[in-house]
Design a protein around this motif. Structure first.
Motif, PDB file in Angstrom:
ATOM      1  N   PRO A  97      11.292 -12.251   1.156  1.00 34.54           N
ATOM      2  CA  PRO A  97      10.377 -12.651   2.229  1.00 34.54           C
ATOM      3  C   PRO A  97       9.745 -14.043   2.051  1.00 34.54           C
ATOM      4  O   PRO A  97       8.746 -14.331   2.703  1.00 34.54           O
ATOM      5  N   SER A 130      14.096  -3.842   6.898  1.00 34.02           N
ATOM      6  CA  SER A 130      13.271  -3.784   5.693  1.00 34.02           C
ATOM      7  C   SER A 130      11.876  -4.320   5.951  1.00 34.02           C
ATOM      8  O   SER A 130      11.698  -5.485   6.333  1.00 34.02           O
ATOM      9  N   ASP A 164       9.697  -4.775   3.582  1.00 30.05           N
ATOM     10  CA  ASP A 164       9.347  -5.643   2.454  1.00 30.05           C
ATOM     11  C   ASP A 164       9.944  -7.034   2.545  1.00 30.05           C
ATOM     12  O   ASP A 164       9.345  -7.992   2.058  1.00 30.05           O
ATOM     13  N   THR A 165      11.120  -7.157   3.136  1.00 32.87           N
ATOM     14  CA  THR A 165      11.784  -8.467   3.184  1.00 32.87           C
ATOM     15  C   THR A 165      11.808  -9.052   4.596  1.00 32.87           C
ATOM     16  O   THR A 165      11.347 -10.168   4.822  1.00 32.87           O
ATOM     17  N   GLN A 204       7.933  -8.472   6.375  1.00 31.01           N
ATOM     18  CA  GLN A 204       6.969  -9.245   5.589  1.00 31.01           C
ATOM     19  C   GLN A 204       7.320 -10.724   5.624  1.00 31.01           C
ATOM     20  O   GLN A 204       6.438 -11.580   5.748  1.00 31.01           O
ATOM     21  N   TRP A 250      11.010  -4.100  13.715  1.00 30.39           N
ATOM     22  CA  TRP A 250      11.483  -3.247  12.621  1.00 30.39           C
ATOM     23  C   TRP A 250      12.471  -2.226  13.163  1.00 30.39           C
ATOM     24  O   TRP A 250      12.159  -1.470  14.072  1.00 30.39           O
ATOM     25  N   SER A 300       1.599  -1.182   3.805  1.00 31.35           N
ATOM     26  CA  SER A 300       2.734  -2.049   4.133  1.00 31.35           C
ATOM     27  C   SER A 300       2.390  -2.949   5.315  1.00 31.35           C
ATOM     28  O   SER A 300       1.490  -2.663   6.096  1.00 31.35           O
TER      29      SER A 300
END
Length: 264
Positions: free
Chosen positions: A188, A213, A215-216, A219, A231, A243
């Motif tokens: 990210p 994802s 997280d990547t 984010q 998403w 998150s």
């Protein structure tokens, strides 16, 4: 388009445009069949070998300067997984004749690098054969590219991701393809998003980031300041506590046109 309109869309690849997880499952099943015909092991032992390989893959650390290729590293994952299970079988003290005979057969068929290589290329090629853009996604990308600039942004080791891109014939649908492993930082981190914006000659506020994802992809889009993040959650799960929160959540990338309509 006015200054507030979306001008570009950044797409993740794995489990966003192509079903990497499903392909991996099919590839593991085919490799299991190869192991069964090559070694006298029961289903549980074969499953254990495959599980060990998947764990090694999950925690893999690849250093191109170490002197071996990603293919060689993953062949070693299979070799180590097979040997670890064989050694575990040898340590089990059983009095049942059938098990003793099985252990003896395993000893006679010790894993060799060539078997590990067969397992790796069976897994790799089986997975690549399945990875493709569905006709519906091809149609979606073709339609979107008539109105927006499109860029494919995927994390991962260079060779592995390039092979996926080629197998799925992605390049014809995008203005640019960026592989994270070819750069100092991957999603990210803002730097790789800035690279993408510069390649497309757009600002962050002109772009939408689409990926599976949090997280990547999500984010990263949030860090970079994109117009919106989308998403892809096939399971329709809620965002975990703590998150990053996506602007939109949909079960499939095919729902994207509805979101873009809202952003006009």
């Amino acid at each position: 388009m006015d200054s507030k309109a979306v001008k570009a869309i950044l797409f993740d690849l794995d489990n966003t445009l192509i079903e990497t997880s499903r392909a991996g499952g099919v590839a593991i099943q085919k490799t299991s069949e190869l192991l069964k015909t090559s070694l006298a092991l029961d289903d549980d032992s074969v499953r254990s070998i495959c599980d060990k390989f998947k764990q090694k893959l999950l925690h893999e650390s690849f250093d191109p300067s170490a002197g071996r290729s990603i293919d060689q590293l993953r062949v070693s994952h299979w070799e180590e997984s097979i040997q670890e299970v064989e050694e575990s079988i040898q340590e089990v003290e059983e009095s049942i004749q059938e098990v003793e005979e099985s252990i003896q057969e395993v000893e006679e068929s010790r894993c060799t690098p060539s078997l590990a290589a067969q397992c790796y290329y069976c897994w790799k090629n089986s997975r690549l054969e399945i990875l493709s853009l569905s006709p519906e996604i091809c149609h979606l990308l073709t339609d979107l590219r008539s109105r927006y600039k499109l860029l494919l942004l995927t994390n991962g080791e260079t060779q592995t991701q390039r092979e996926k891109v080629e197998a799925a014939r992605c390049e014809e649908f995008f203005d640019a393809v960026v592989i994270g492993g070819e750069h100092a930082e991957q999603k990210p981190f803002v730097s790789i998003f800035t690279l993408c914006f510069n390649m497309l000659e757009v600002e962050a506020r002109d772009c939408v980031m689409v990926g599976d994802s949090l997280d990547t992809d999500i984010q990263g889009g949030f860090n970079a300041g994109v117009r919106a993040t989308v998403w892809i959650s096939a399971a329709g799960g809620s965002v975990p506590e703590g998150s990053v929160k996506p602007d939109y959540t949909v079960p499939s990338v095919l729902e994207l046109p509805h979101i873009l309509q809202q952003l006009k």
